[in-house]
Design a protein around this motif. Sequence first.
Motif, mmCIF file in Angstrom:
data_model
loop_
_atom_site.group_PDB
_atom_site.id
_atom_site.type_symbol
_atom_site.label_atom_id
_atom_site.label_comp_id
_atom_site.label_asym_id
_atom_site.label_seq_id
_atom_site.Cartn_x
_atom_site.Cartn_y
_atom_site.Cartn_z
ATOM 1 N N VAL A 179 0.795 -1.235 0.000
ATOM 2 C CA VAL A 179 0.000 0.000 0.000
ATOM 3 C C VAL A 179 0.821 1.277 0.000
ATOM 4 N N VAL A 180 2.130 1.217 0.310
ATOM 5 C CA VAL A 180 2.917 2.444 0.381
ATOM 6 C C VAL A 180 3.018 3.094 -0.999
ATOM 7 N N PHE A 181 2.916 4.437 -1.024
ATOM 8 C CA PHE A 181 3.008 5.150 -2.300
ATOM 9 C C PHE A 181 3.541 6.552 -2.029
ATOM 10 N N GLN A 182 4.868 6.668 -2.049
ATOM 11 C CA GLN A 182 5.511 7.944 -1.779
ATOM 12 C C GLN A 182 6.947 7.873 -2.306
ATOM 13 N N PRO A 183 7.587 9.030 -2.505
ATOM 14 C CA PRO A 183 8.962 9.011 -3.035
ATOM 15 C C PRO A 183 9.955 8.337 -2.101
ATOM 16 N N VAL B 155 -4.423 11.412 -11.237
ATOM 17 C CA VAL B 155 -3.917 12.182 -10.109
ATOM 18 C C VAL B 155 -2.534 12.718 -10.457
ATOM 19 N N GLY B 156 -2.076 13.685 -9.660
ATOM 20 C CA GLY B 156 -0.706 14.195 -9.752
ATOM 21 C C GLY B 156 -0.020 13.926 -8.426
ATOM 22 N N HIS B 157 0.706 14.939 -7.912
ATOM 23 C CA HIS B 157 1.119 15.031 -6.513
ATOM 24 C C HIS B 157 2.301 14.179 -6.070
ATOM 25 N N TYR B 158 2.538 13.004 -6.662
ATOM 26 C CA TYR B 158 3.358 12.005 -5.986
ATOM 27 C C TYR B 158 4.818 11.915 -6.434
ATOM 28 N N TRP B 159 5.318 12.825 -7.268
ATOM 29 C CA TRP B 159 6.738 12.849 -7.631
ATOM 30 C C TRP B 159 7.221 11.514 -8.196
ATOM 31 N N MET B 160 6.550 11.039 -9.216
ATOM 32 C CA MET B 160 6.931 9.770 -9.835
ATOM 33 C C MET B 160 8.255 9.900 -10.585
ATOM 34 N N GLU B 161 8.882 8.751 -10.843
ATOM 35 C CA GLU B 161 10.108 8.687 -11.633
ATOM 36 C C GLU B 161 9.972 7.575 -12.663
ATOM 37 N N GLY B 162 10.902 7.543 -13.623
ATOM 38 C CA GLY B 162 10.893 6.484 -14.622
ATOM 39 C C GLY B 162 9.972 6.787 -15.780
ATOM 40 N N GLU B 163 9.658 5.744 -16.551
ATOM 41 C CA GLU B 163 8.816 5.921 -17.738
ATOM 42 C C GLU B 163 7.343 5.857 -17.346
ATOM 43 N N PRO B 164 6.550 6.849 -17.759
ATOM 44 C CA PRO B 164 5.131 6.874 -17.374
ATOM 45 C C PRO B 164 4.378 5.649 -17.863
ATOM 46 N N ALA B 165 3.519 5.137 -16.990
ATOM 47 C CA ALA B 165 2.657 3.995 -17.299
ATOM 48 C C ALA B 165 1.507 4.010 -16.306
ATOM 49 N N PRO B 166 0.359 3.390 -16.648
ATOM 50 C CA PRO B 166 -0.753 3.338 -15.687
ATOM 51 C C PRO B 166 -0.362 2.609 -14.414
ATOM 52 N N LEU B 167 -0.903 3.060 -13.281
ATOM 53 C CA LEU B 167 -0.706 2.366 -12.011
ATOM 54 C C LEU B 167 -1.622 1.151 -11.927
ATOM 55 N N LYS B 168 -2.715 1.219 -12.639
ATOM 56 C CA LYS B 168 -3.758 0.198 -12.677
ATOM 57 C C LYS B 168 -4.513 0.488 -13.967
ATOM 58 N N ASP C 33 2.265 13.064 -12.376
ATOM 59 C CA ASP C 33 3.290 13.954 -11.832
ATOM 60 C C ASP C 33 4.623 13.224 -11.878
ATOM 61 N N PHE C 34 5.520 13.690 -12.740
ATOM 62 C CA PHE C 34 6.834 13.079 -12.882
ATOM 63 C C PHE C 34 7.952 14.081 -12.623
ATOM 64 N N SER C 35 7.748 14.888 -11.568
ATOM 65 C CA SER C 35 8.823 15.693 -10.984
ATOM 66 C C SER C 35 9.465 16.666 -11.959
ATOM 67 N N ALA C 36 8.644 17.374 -12.745
ATOM 68 C CA ALA C 36 9.187 18.304 -13.738
ATOM 69 C C ALA C 36 10.130 19.320 -13.105
ATOM 70 N N VAL C 37 9.733 19.893 -11.964
ATOM 71 C CA VAL C 37 10.538 20.957 -11.370
ATOM 72 C C VAL C 37 11.824 20.415 -10.737
ATOM 73 N N LYS C 38 11.931 19.100 -10.596
ATOM 74 C CA LYS C 38 13.164 18.482 -10.110
ATOM 75 C C LYS C 38 13.951 17.879 -11.284
ATOM 76 N N TYR C 39 13.788 18.476 -12.454
ATOM 77 C CA TYR C 39 14.468 18.021 -13.677
ATOM 78 C C TYR C 39 14.048 16.611 -14.060
#
Length: 337
Positions: A234-238, A270-283, A290-296
């Motif tokens: 269930v954990v979902f955070q950077p 949703v956004g918010h969660y600072w994802m990394e890697g190649e975008p794909a559905p979670l389900k 949200d793929f951390s644009a402001v963090k390059y």
Amino acid sequence: MAGNRQTASRGYDIIGDVHGCANTLARLLDQMGYRKVNGVYRHPRRQAIFIGDIIDRGPRIREALHLVRDMVERGSARIVMGNHEYNALGYCTRARPGSGKKWLREHNARHDRLIKETLDQFEAYPHEWNEFLEWFYTIPLFIEDESFRAVHACWDGDLIEKFKRVQGGACIDEDFLHASAAIESFAGQVMDTLLRGTDLRLPEGMSITGKDGYVREFFRTKFWADDPHTYADVVFQPDPLPPEVARRVLTENERKQLISYPLGAPPVFVGHYWMEGEPAPLKSNVACIDFSAVKYGRLVAYRMDGERALSRDKFVWVEVERPEQPDYPTSEDSVAR
């Protein structure tokens, strides 16, 4: 209003957290076929959906707000509120007499730091900033269309239905903002859950220190987990949980605190969660963009055309490159996928 009329052929481009990266946003819109008409980006057959968090952290917050608000007011985009827009309202709103506080959101070192870039960039434009704060009240907490849903962090169907009954729509007002300052209140639970997500308390006496240096006794959880058994499910955070914590089996009480998102429900973004890697559905019907644009990282969009099962190949993005010079506020750049 023209922006709310639906047509059978219209597609939607759901865009992740911008955080002041206005140049990167312009490149993403250009890549997706949006063009400026009378100074405002629009597409002949599609509408942009912004997932919130337009402000804070980035180099061109004022420009990003103008770009997005112009699109929304002309009907070429819609938007849901992010926790950073909500935070700004609280930070800039004086508490009511008798509350024991000066501001709804405390002016402490952490909160000062989070909003610093925004206030600095609007320092010479105080009237504009006040107008944007008023505009934030017009931003809905969620979008619920026939073919998709959008919310900044978590779709809690029960909370949303109750909110609609209480508020008569999808927007907050000043009374609701003041009420939400008490986290245990209904208003506080709505804003915390929809805009920041769900969480579980860590075992007694345990805490984790995030990359931002903030010490937490809770960890963020998925709202779409199917039949989870351990914290790892269930954990979902950077910031990951320590391995020995991740292996812990969920208690019955903890399982009751979790919410779920049925497979038969419309796709939700949703956004918010600072994802990394190649975008794909979670389900098959849940996607974080949200793929951390402001963090390059990447500024990502999902090109939605009414499908019930989300597809990896419908994500598009621009990569955000680190500037070669140390003048970050004037060196934002990106390259198209």
